[in-house]
Write a protein that holds these residues in place. Structure first.
Motif, PDB file in Angstrom:
ATOM      1  N   VAL A 196       3.645   7.800   2.871  1.00 33.26           N
ATOM      2  CA  VAL A 196       5.042   8.086   2.583  1.00 33.26           C
ATOM      3  C   VAL A 196       5.100   9.325   1.713  1.00 33.26           C
ATOM      4  O   VAL A 196       4.171   9.596   0.935  1.00 33.26           O
ATOM      5  N   THR A 197       6.163  10.108   1.857  1.00 35.38           N
ATOM      6  CA  THR A 197       6.311  11.337   1.075  1.00 35.38           C
ATOM      7  C   THR A 197       7.663  11.345   0.392  1.00 35.38           C
ATOM      8  O   THR A 197       8.696  11.100   1.032  1.00 35.38           O
ATOM      9  N   ILE A 198       7.673  11.603  -0.892  1.00 34.10           N
ATOM     10  CA  ILE A 198       8.926  11.701  -1.647  1.00 34.10           C
ATOM     11  C   ILE A 198       9.685  12.931  -1.187  1.00 34.10           C
ATOM     12  O   ILE A 198       9.139  14.036  -1.149  1.00 34.10           O
ATOM     13  N   GLU A 199      10.965  12.750  -0.862  1.00 33.20           N
ATOM     14  CA  GLU A 199      11.794  13.844  -0.361  1.00 33.20           C
ATOM     15  C   GLU A 199      13.025  14.018  -1.237  1.00 33.20           C
ATOM     16  O   GLU A 199      13.365  13.159  -2.058  1.00 33.20           O
ATOM     17  N   GLU A 200      13.714  15.128  -1.057  1.00 34.71           N
ATOM     18  CA  GLU A 200      14.921  15.407  -1.827  1.00 34.71           C
ATOM     19  C   GLU A 200      15.966  14.323  -1.581  1.00 34.71           C
ATOM     20  O   GLU A 200      16.199  13.897  -0.445  1.00 34.71           O
ATOM     21  N   GLY A 201      16.603  13.883  -2.663  1.00 34.87           N
ATOM     22  CA  GLY A 201      17.632  12.850  -2.573  1.00 34.87           C
ATOM     23  C   GLY A 201      17.119  11.436  -2.572  1.00 34.87           C
ATOM     24  O   GLY A 201      17.910  10.485  -2.529  1.00 34.87           O
ATOM     25  N   ASP A 202      15.798  11.257  -2.650  1.00 36.77           N
ATOM     26  CA  ASP A 202      15.218   9.920  -2.628  1.00 36.77           C
ATOM     27  C   ASP A 202      15.416   9.183  -3.954  1.00 36.77           C
ATOM     28  O   ASP A 202      15.556   9.806  -5.018  1.00 36.77           O
ATOM     29  N   ALA A 203      15.360   7.866  -3.864  1.00 39.45           N
ATOM     30  CA  ALA A 203      15.201   7.006  -5.033  1.00 39.45           C
ATOM     31  C   ALA A 203      13.751   6.554  -5.051  1.00 39.45           C
ATOM     32  O   ALA A 203      13.289   5.911  -4.105  1.00 39.45           O
ATOM     33  N   VAL A 204      13.026   6.897  -6.094  1.00 38.72           N
ATOM     34  CA  VAL A 204      11.614   6.539  -6.210  1.00 38.72           C
ATOM     35  C   VAL A 204      11.488   5.306  -7.088  1.00 38.72           C
ATOM     36  O   VAL A 204      11.953   5.296  -8.235  1.00 38.72           O
ATOM     37  N   LEU A 205      10.876   4.254  -6.549  1.00 41.93           N
ATOM     38  CA  LEU A 205      10.658   3.006  -7.274  1.00 41.93           C
ATOM     39  C   LEU A 205       9.162   2.833  -7.495  1.00 41.93           C
ATOM     40  O   LEU A 205       8.388   2.793  -6.534  1.00 41.93           O
ATOM     41  N   LEU A 206       8.762   2.727  -8.747  1.00 37.65           N
ATOM     42  CA  LEU A 206       7.360   2.613  -9.117  1.00 37.65           C
ATOM     43  C   LEU A 206       7.039   1.161  -9.466  1.00 37.65           C
ATOM     44  O   LEU A 206       7.593   0.608 -10.410  1.00 37.65           O
ATOM     45  N   ARG A 207       6.141   0.577  -8.700  1.00 36.77           N
ATOM     46  CA  ARG A 207       5.680  -0.777  -9.027  1.00 36.77           C
ATOM     47  C   ARG A 207       4.379  -0.704  -9.797  1.00 36.77           C
ATOM     48  O   ARG A 207       3.392  -0.136  -9.323  1.00 36.77           O
ATOM     49  N   CYS A 208       4.391  -1.277 -11.005  1.00 38.19           N
ATOM     50  CA  CYS A 208       3.182  -1.381 -11.825  1.00 38.19           C
ATOM     51  C   CYS A 208       2.659  -2.812 -11.863  1.00 38.19           C
ATOM     52  O   CYS A 208       1.554  -3.051 -12.358  1.00 38.19           O
ATOM     53  N   GLY A 209       3.442  -3.762 -11.394  1.00 38.76           N
ATOM     54  CA  GLY A 209       3.004  -5.155 -11.335  1.00 38.76           C
ATOM     55  C   GLY A 209       3.243  -5.942 -12.604  1.00 38.76           C
ATOM     56  O   GLY A 209       2.716  -7.054 -12.752  1.00 38.76           O
ATOM     57  N   GLY A 210       4.038  -5.412 -13.512  1.00 38.27           N
ATOM     58  CA  GLY A 210       4.251  -6.098 -14.780  1.00 38.27           C
ATOM     59  C   GLY A 210       4.901  -7.461 -14.623  1.00 38.27           C
ATOM     60  O   GLY A 210       4.604  -8.384 -15.391  1.00 38.27           O
ATOM     61  N   LEU A 211       5.789  -7.609 -13.649  1.00 40.12           N
ATOM     62  CA  LEU A 211       6.458  -8.900 -13.479  1.00 40.12           C
ATOM     63  C   LEU A 211       5.472  -9.952 -12.978  1.00 40.12           C
ATOM     64  O   LEU A 211       5.515 -11.116 -13.400  1.00 40.12           O
ATOM     65  N   ARG A 212       4.567  -9.555 -12.096  1.00 40.46           N
ATOM     66  CA  ARG A 212       3.533 -10.505 -11.660  1.00 40.46           C
ATOM     67  C   ARG A 212       2.650 -10.904 -12.843  1.00 40.46           C
ATOM     68  O   ARG A 212       2.303 -12.073 -13.009  1.00 40.46           O
ATOM     69  N   ARG A 213       2.279  -9.938 -13.667  1.00 42.78           N
ATOM     70  CA  ARG A 213       1.463 -10.241 -14.836  1.00 42.78           C
ATOM     71  C   ARG A 213       2.190 -11.220 -15.761  1.00 42.78           C
ATOM     72  O   ARG A 213       1.590 -12.157 -16.282  1.00 42.78           O
ATOM     73  N   ARG A 214       3.490 -11.005 -15.941  1.00 42.67           N
ATOM     74  CA  ARG A 214       4.277 -11.895 -16.804  1.00 42.67           C
ATOM     75  C   ARG A 214       4.279 -13.314 -16.258  1.00 42.67           C
ATOM     76  O   ARG A 214       4.161 -14.289 -17.006  1.00 42.67           O
ATOM     77  N   ARG A 215       4.438 -13.450 -14.956  1.00 44.18           N
ATOM     78  CA  ARG A 215       4.483 -14.771 -14.350  1.00 44.18           C
ATOM     79  C   ARG A 215       3.146 -15.496 -14.450  1.00 44.18           C
ATOM     80  O   ARG A 215       3.093 -16.720 -14.533  1.00 44.18           O
ATOM     81  N   GLU A 216       2.063 -14.750 -14.419  1.00 40.49           N
ATOM     82  CA  GLU A 216       0.738 -15.369 -14.445  1.00 40.49           C
ATOM     83  C   GLU A 216       0.176 -15.535 -15.853  1.00 40.49           C
ATOM     84  O   GLU A 216      -0.580 -16.473 -16.106  1.00 40.49           O
ATOM     85  N   ARG A 217       0.533 -14.634 -16.769  1.00 44.01           N
ATOM     86  CA  ARG A 217      -0.057 -14.670 -18.107  1.00 44.01           C
ATOM     87  C   ARG A 217       0.946 -14.946 -19.224  1.00 44.01           C
ATOM     88  O   ARG A 217       0.566 -15.170 -20.363  1.00 44.01           O
ATOM     89  N   GLY A 218       2.231 -14.878 -18.905  1.00 41.12           N
ATOM     90  CA  GLY A 218       3.239 -15.104 -19.919  1.00 41.12           C
ATOM     91  C   GLY A 218       3.820 -13.802 -20.438  1.00 41.12           C
ATOM     92  O   GLY A 218       3.311 -12.715 -20.182  1.00 41.12           O
ATOM     93  N   ALA A 219       4.905 -13.947 -21.182  1.00 40.37           N
ATOM     94  CA  ALA A 219       5.633 -12.774 -21.675  1.00 40.37           C
ATOM     95  C   ALA A 219       4.900 -12.116 -22.831  1.00 40.37           C
ATOM     96  O   ALA A 219       4.154 -12.752 -23.572  1.00 40.37           O
ATOM     97  N   TRP A 220       5.117 -10.822 -22.976  1.00 40.12           N
ATOM     98  CA  TRP A 220       4.655 -10.059 -24.133  1.00 40.12           C
ATOM     99  C   TRP A 220       5.737  -9.038 -24.449  1.00 40.12           C
ATOM    100  O   TRP A 220       6.754  -8.974 -23.752  1.00 40.12           O
ATOM    101  N   ASP A 221       5.558  -8.254 -25.473  1.00 37.45           N
ATOM    102  CA  ASP A 221       6.550  -7.250 -25.855  1.00 37.45           C
ATOM    103  C   ASP A 221       6.272  -5.956 -25.099  1.00 37.45           C
ATOM    104  O   ASP A 221       5.375  -5.200 -25.472  1.00 37.45           O
ATOM    105  N   PRO A 222       7.022  -5.653 -24.028  1.00 37.37           N
ATOM    106  CA  PRO A 222       6.772  -4.429 -23.272  1.00 37.37           C
ATOM    107  C   PRO A 222       7.193  -3.172 -24.015  1.00 37.37           C
ATOM    108  O   PRO A 222       6.833  -2.063 -23.614  1.00 37.37           O
TER     109      PRO A 222
END
Length: 321
Positions: A196-222
């Protein structure tokens, strides 16, 4: 695994968020990506790039009609990542004598700029060195009654092409460790790996996986440690001409790599480039869909509340595949 013994949130993984950036270097970067004076109306900023033609092209991406909402649940529970819980209570239980039918009503309230609620940051949300996007003085444009420039009501509904950069999938990990910085080279590698290539006018969504980590390890102070973009990734996004930026965190790597600037990507995206941010999204279902279909570009629909003077809005972005 839900946390450390005794109910204490699991500590963040250790990682490097460098390289460090001086304030002078950051100011030079801010000036290099600044787009002040480019658009009319100015308070829509980079969303002016979302033209009817781009909407049509985004709509043409729809194949299966699968709809994936990306908002987290309304969070009324205090925790290390939710210092200001949202409110939800019933205001009518249908138990007062009245003509049929009985009605049930509820009340909602939220201080949504934080680490828990899925929301959009409008251009009035951030000022850098006293200035909002396009150079107006924040103290003159934002007051007790709200914002007179850059309010969320100026944006309206946003429909464009969304691009998911799923970094954990690219790197073969469950999530990026809190504090892990995402650099320009990481974004380019993700484009290649995900075709995939980022183009003009796009919305870029970056997944780092923090929500999965929270669900598996519990909440922390982000606010103390979270994966996100290093400022050296922003010139690439500016060069590509994005219209929106978002992720499953708040886009910034934390701790901040910039001395004296706690949210440098917010400052660059919103105050310099006029790019609204989408914070605290749930990208897990979209990640699964991308892995199953091999498709990381999609129609994105974002409809914030129409709040005159508002600095943003809770929101449920929707991907349509």
């Amino acid at each position: 695994m839900t946390g450390s013994p005794g109910g204490v949130p699991a500590p963040p993984d250790r990682t490097d968020n460098g390289p460090a950036v001086s304030r002078a270097e950051f100011d030079a970067l801010f000036a290099s990506v600044r787009t002040w004076g480019r658009w009319v109306p100015a308070d829509r900023g980079a969303c002016n790039r979302i033209t009817p033609d781009r909407v049509r092209r985004a709509a043409a991406l729809v194949r299966t009609g699968t709809v994936i909402p990306m908002a987290r649940p309304w969070d009324t529970v205090a925790g290390p990542d939710n210092s200001r819980p949202a409110l939800h209570y019933m205001s009518d239980l249908g138990d007062v004598e009245a003509p049929e039918p009985a009605t049930h009503k509820d009340f909602l309230a939220v201080d949504f700029h934080g680490k828990s609620v899925s929301h959009l940051d409008a251009l009035a949300h951030v000022a850098y060195r006293g200035c909002l996007y396009d150079g107006g003085a924040a103290r003159d444009l934002v007051g007790a009654a709200g914002a007179r420039f850059g309010a969320v009501s100026a944006l309206g509904a946003l429909v464009t092409r969304g691009v998911l950069l799923d970094l954990p999938r690219v790197l073969g990990v469950d999530w990026l460790a809190p504090g892990r910085a995402v650099h320009a080279a990481d974004l380019v590698a993700a484009e290649r790996a995900l075709d995939v290539t980022i183009e003009e006018g796009d919305a870029v969504l970056l997944r780092c996986g923090g929500l999965r980590r929270r669900r598996e390890r519990g909440a922390w102070d982000p606010g103390a440690a979270s994966a996100g973009l290093h400022v050296d990734a922003v010139p690439l996004l500016a060069e590509r001409g994005i219209a929106l930026l978002g992720g499953d965190g708040d886009s910034d790597v934390r701790p901040s790599p910039v001395d004296g600037v706690h949210s440098p990507v917010h400052a660059l995206a919103i105050a310099a480039m006029g790019v609204p941010l989408l914070d605290n999204l749930d990208l897990e279902a979209l990640s699964v869909a991308g892995g199953e279909t091999g498709r990381y570009a999609f129609l994105l629909v974002v409809a914030p509340l129409n709040v005159p003077g508002g600095t943003g809005s809770p929101v449920t972005p929707v991907a349509v595949l």
